[in-house]
Enzyme design. Structure first.
Site, PDB file in Angstrom:
ATOM      1  N   LYS A 205       0.829  -1.203   0.000  1.00 49.38           N
ATOM      2  CA  LYS A 205       0.000   0.000   0.000  1.00 49.38           C
ATOM      3  C   LYS A 205       0.866   1.257   0.000  1.00 49.38           C
ATOM      4  O   LYS A 205       0.628   2.201  -0.754  1.00 49.38           O
ATOM      5  CB  LYS A 205      -0.939   0.006   1.208  1.00 49.38           C
ATOM      6  CG  LYS A 205      -1.894   1.191   1.226  1.00 49.38           C
ATOM      7  CD  LYS A 205      -2.630   1.335   2.551  1.00 49.38           C
ATOM      8  CE  LYS A 205      -3.609   0.232   2.790  1.00 49.38           C
ATOM      9  NZ  LYS A 205      -4.451   0.460   3.991  1.00 49.38           N
ATOM     10  N   GLU A 211      10.969  -5.283   2.845  1.00 48.01           N
ATOM     11  CA  GLU A 211      11.141  -6.578   2.201  1.00 48.01           C
ATOM     12  C   GLU A 211      10.585  -6.571   0.775  1.00 48.01           C
ATOM     13  O   GLU A 211      11.211  -7.093  -0.159  1.00 48.01           O
ATOM     14  CB  GLU A 211      10.435  -7.674   3.015  1.00 48.01           C
ATOM     15  CG  GLU A 211      10.990  -7.878   4.410  1.00 48.01           C
ATOM     16  CD  GLU A 211      10.271  -7.051   5.465  1.00 48.01           C
ATOM     17  OE1 GLU A 211      10.348  -7.400   6.649  1.00 48.01           O
ATOM     18  OE2 GLU A 211       9.623  -6.033   5.097  1.00 48.01           O
ATOM     19  N   GLY A 265      -4.088  -4.609   6.368  1.00 47.78           N
ATOM     20  CA  GLY A 265      -3.322  -5.563   5.584  1.00 47.78           C
ATOM     21  C   GLY A 265      -3.838  -6.983   5.687  1.00 47.78           C
ATOM     22  O   GLY A 265      -3.956  -7.688   4.683  1.00 47.78           O
ATOM     23  N   ARG A 266      -4.151  -7.439   6.893  1.00 43.88           N
ATOM     24  CA  ARG A 266      -4.580  -8.831   7.052  1.00 43.88           C
ATOM     25  C   ARG A 266      -6.033  -9.048   6.665  1.00 43.88           C
ATOM     26  O   ARG A 266      -6.544 -10.164   6.768  1.00 43.88           O
ATOM     27  CB  ARG A 266      -4.308  -9.307   8.478  1.00 43.88           C
ATOM     28  CG  ARG A 266      -4.838  -8.422   9.583  1.00 43.88           C
ATOM     29  CD  ARG A 266      -4.201  -8.803  10.919  1.00 43.88           C
ATOM     30  NE  ARG A 266      -4.578  -7.922  12.000  1.00 43.88           N
ATOM     31  CZ  ARG A 266      -4.003  -6.772  12.284  1.00 43.88           C
ATOM     32  NH1 ARG A 266      -3.005  -6.339  11.519  1.00 43.88           N
ATOM     33  NH2 ARG A 266      -4.392  -6.031  13.303  1.00 43.88           N
ATOM     34  N   GLU A 351      -1.574 -11.074  15.314  1.00 45.50           N
ATOM     35  CA  GLU A 351      -1.278  -9.672  15.023  1.00 45.50           C
ATOM     36  C   GLU A 351      -2.425  -8.771  15.465  1.00 45.50           C
ATOM     37  O   GLU A 351      -2.215  -7.614  15.805  1.00 45.50           O
ATOM     38  CB  GLU A 351      -0.996  -9.486  13.528  1.00 45.50           C
ATOM     39  CG  GLU A 351      -0.340  -8.144  13.205  1.00 45.50           C
ATOM     40  CD  GLU A 351       0.204  -8.078  11.786  1.00 45.50           C
ATOM     41  OE1 GLU A 351       1.430  -8.218  11.619  1.00 45.50           O
ATOM     42  OE2 GLU A 351      -0.603  -7.881  10.864  1.00 45.50           O
ATOM     43  N   HIS A 382       1.597 -37.234  12.401  1.00 53.35           N
ATOM     44  CA  HIS A 382       2.912 -37.853  12.466  1.00 53.35           C
ATOM     45  C   HIS A 382       3.982 -36.839  12.851  1.00 53.35           C
ATOM     46  O   HIS A 382       5.177 -37.101  12.675  1.00 53.35           O
ATOM     47  CB  HIS A 382       3.244 -38.499  11.125  1.00 53.35           C
ATOM     48  CG  HIS A 382       2.312 -39.608  10.768  1.00 53.35           C
ATOM     49  ND1 HIS A 382       2.572 -40.929  11.059  1.00 53.35           N
ATOM     50  CD2 HIS A 382       1.090 -39.598  10.180  1.00 53.35           C
ATOM     51  CE1 HIS A 382       1.569 -41.689  10.652  1.00 53.35           C
ATOM     52  NE2 HIS A 382       0.656 -40.905  10.109  1.00 53.35           N
ATOM     53  N   LYS A 513      11.713  -3.313  13.061  1.00 59.21           N
ATOM     54  CA  LYS A 513      12.008  -2.715  11.759  1.00 59.21           C
ATOM     55  C   LYS A 513      12.929  -1.503  11.903  1.00 59.21           C
ATOM     56  O   LYS A 513      13.868  -1.310  11.122  1.00 59.21           O
ATOM     57  CB  LYS A 513      10.717  -2.293  11.063  1.00 59.21           C
ATOM     58  CG  LYS A 513       9.846  -3.444  10.590  1.00 59.21           C
ATOM     59  CD  LYS A 513       8.614  -2.900   9.874  1.00 59.21           C
ATOM     60  CE  LYS A 513       7.737  -4.010   9.334  1.00 59.21           C
ATOM     61  NZ  LYS A 513       6.559  -3.485   8.615  1.00 59.21           N
TER      62      LYS A 513
END
Length: 549
Positions: A205, A211, A265-266, A351, A382, A513
């Site tokens: 955005k 990153e 964002g999420r 978050e 397993h 950050k």
């Protein structure tokens, strides 16, 4: 976002605690023995999902107390505030209106933003169809056969989950995802693609996420090296609102799709962040994904609290976290294509609600937010089910399973029967366990020697009383996936309201950050910061030494 109802909330919490005390040491085995129609009492249906919480260690008295707690916490009022566009994200002074992204254009609740949402969605879907059809072409006018989505967090997890989950509907270009700043991620992805046939989507955005920008610059250099600078305009698109930064990068304005500050964002899969999904499955299937989420929205907004799936799931989580004292939640999809769902719910939940500060800035009176983790069954059986069944730490679980597989060939029918049987068996075993006498009887029936039975009896005893819920659905279609994701969104929202926190900011991701920005240039020098802690300085020197060696 919280109304002034403090005394009622405190009293409601006390009633829940008293209900827990009256439940006493009752086990799930006891509760099932005492209540023959427990499944009917503790299961509900919403949209196309059956939510069975009969294997949770609660009774009707506790359930009523929990529903009253949601009412005293003004869940319905807070829900209405969210829909209305009030700035319920108080630390960022933002509204929270992701439901508008999947609502009908004629829904009066979102009439103030419907036209903008519809216009952006139609432009995004038209671009997606253009990529699929070849109308949106590469610089050499050839087809775009690969799409690389570069994002992180909500700009990666949601789209990646949806593309994987809806693999039977993937009939467009191959879609790849890059998120980690580790160069291995972008290197391995670029190695699968041909520059002249690849479209790169940069999903940020702000167009400033470290990153994402680092990976985008690498992808740009890869493309330019193979196809020349002039190819950038035809091989990149941006999902961003920073038009100036996007233009400076070389991305055309007609390939830039924005969204609004009321889209967290999420919660952004439903926005232009879903472009890679629309390219993979097509506009019509993408609309089905949106309509499924809208169906769960309608259920959440209209169903009474005691019949409301997200509300009930939230209350079960409150009960386990705050009353029973269980710190974790396992997400166990018995559906290989939902392999990214645990990570998606992990971000959505942790978050949002991993907080210790109330809306007014005071310390929370209770703990909030479970530790969310999981893997698909049957692989998980397993890996860590040994601990779930016989470990000292109790982990409540969500089991998810489809009644029907989308693999329609007879060849795969035994697979799905085995999958469903394992799902049902594991939740039963967790809940009811097996006593030492029952384990001995099973060994006797198998013809085992008496001495061996006595020796192995304690090792084959399962304590049971491990709570779980099951979400059962017809099949994993686009609409059903939309329902599942909206279910978890609303569950997390309700829990945040009851805990009295802001579920829509994430300041906890910022400090690291900022420190990384300080440390990055120090990796290229011999500088030591005398004010920095000894551990970090020591590690910096060790990194330099290893690299130089």
């Amino acid at each position: 976002m919280m109304s002034n109802n403090t005394n009622a909330r405190h009293e409601a919490w006390d009633v829940v605690r008293r209900a827990h005390a009256s439940l006493g040491p009752a086990t799930l085995r006891t509760l099932f023995d005492q209540h023959s129609n427990r499944f009917e009492t503790f299961s509900r249906t919403g949209a196309d999902i059956l939510f069975d919480f009969s294997k949770q260690r609660l009774d009707t008295k506790a359930l009523k107390a929990l529903i009253d707690l949601s009412r005293a916490s003004d869940v319905e009022w807070a829900r209405d505030q969210m829909v209305s566009g009030a700035a319920i994200n108080i630390t960022e002074n933002r509204a929270v209106r992701h439901m508008a992204l999947r609502a009908s254009p004629t829904d009066p609740a979102f009439a103030d933003v419907a036209d903008d949402v519809d216009a952006v969605r139609e432009a995004m879907l038209a671009f997606a169809e253009g990529v699929r059809s070849g109308k949106v072409a590469a610089a050499d006018d050839g087809p775009l056969k690969h799409v690389i989505n570069i994002g992180i967090g909500g700009s990666d997890l949601g789209p990646q989950l949806a593309v994987q989950a809806l693999q039977p509907d993937n009939d467009g270009p191959a879609v790849h995802f890059v998120s980690n700043v580790d160069g291995a991620h972008i290197a391995d992805t670029l190695a699968k693609c041909e520059p002249a046939r690849t479209l790169v989507l940069v999903a940020s955005k702000s167009f400033a996420t470290l990153e994402t920008l680092r990976n985008a610059k690498t992808a740009r250099a890869w493309l330019v090296n193979a196809c020349g600078e002039e190819a950038v305009a035809d091989h990149f698109a941006a999902l961003s609102t920073n038009l100036e930064a996007v233009a400076a990068f070389g991305i055309r304005s007609d390939r830039t799709f924005g969204f609004w500050d009321w889209v967290g964002g999420r919660y952004s899969l439903w926005s232009v962040i879903g472009l890679p999904v629309a390219i993979a499955i097509g506009p019509e299937k993408f609309r089905e994904l949106l309509s499924g989420a809208a169906a769960m929205d309608a259920h959440f907004l209209n169903a009474p609290l005691g019949e409301n799936l997200p509300v009930l799931a939230a209350l079960v989580g409150i009960w386990n976290r705050n009353i029973e004292g269980h710190a974790a939640l396992g997400i166990l999809p018995y559906d290989q294509r939902l392999q990214r769902l645990p990570a998606y719910v992990q971000q959505l939940d942790m978050e949002s609600n991993g907080k210790s500060v109330a809306l007014d800035g005071s310390a929370l009176e209770t703990v909030s937010g479970p530790i969310v983790w999981g893997e698909p069954g049957t692989n998980a059986q397993h890996a860590f089910f040994q601990m779930l069944h016989q470990g000292a730490t109790i982990v409540p679980c969500d089991f998810l399973v489809a009644a029907d597989s989308r693999e329609t060939e007879a060849l795969y029918e035994p697979h799905h029967k085995a999958l469903v049987a394992n799902c049902l068996a594991q939740s039963e075993a967790l809940a009811l366990g097996e006593t030492t006498d029952e384990a001995r009887a099973r060994m006797e029936a198998a013809g085992m020697a008496t001495a061996e039975i006595e020796r192995l009896g304690p090792h084959k005893t399962f304590p049971g009383n491990r709570p779980s819920s099951t979400l059962l659905y017809p099949a994993l279609t686009p609409a059903l996936l939309g329902q599942l994701l909206a279910f978890y969104e609303h569950k997390v929202f309700v829990q945040g309201v009851i805990w009295g926190i802001n579920s829509f900011d994430q300041w906890g991701v910022q400090l690291g950050k900022l420190l990384a920005d300080e440390l990055t240039p120090m990796l290229s020098t011999d500088e030591i910061d005398p004010d920095r802690n000894g551990s970090t300085n020591g590690l910096l020197q060790a990194v330099r030494h290893m690299r130089n060696r």
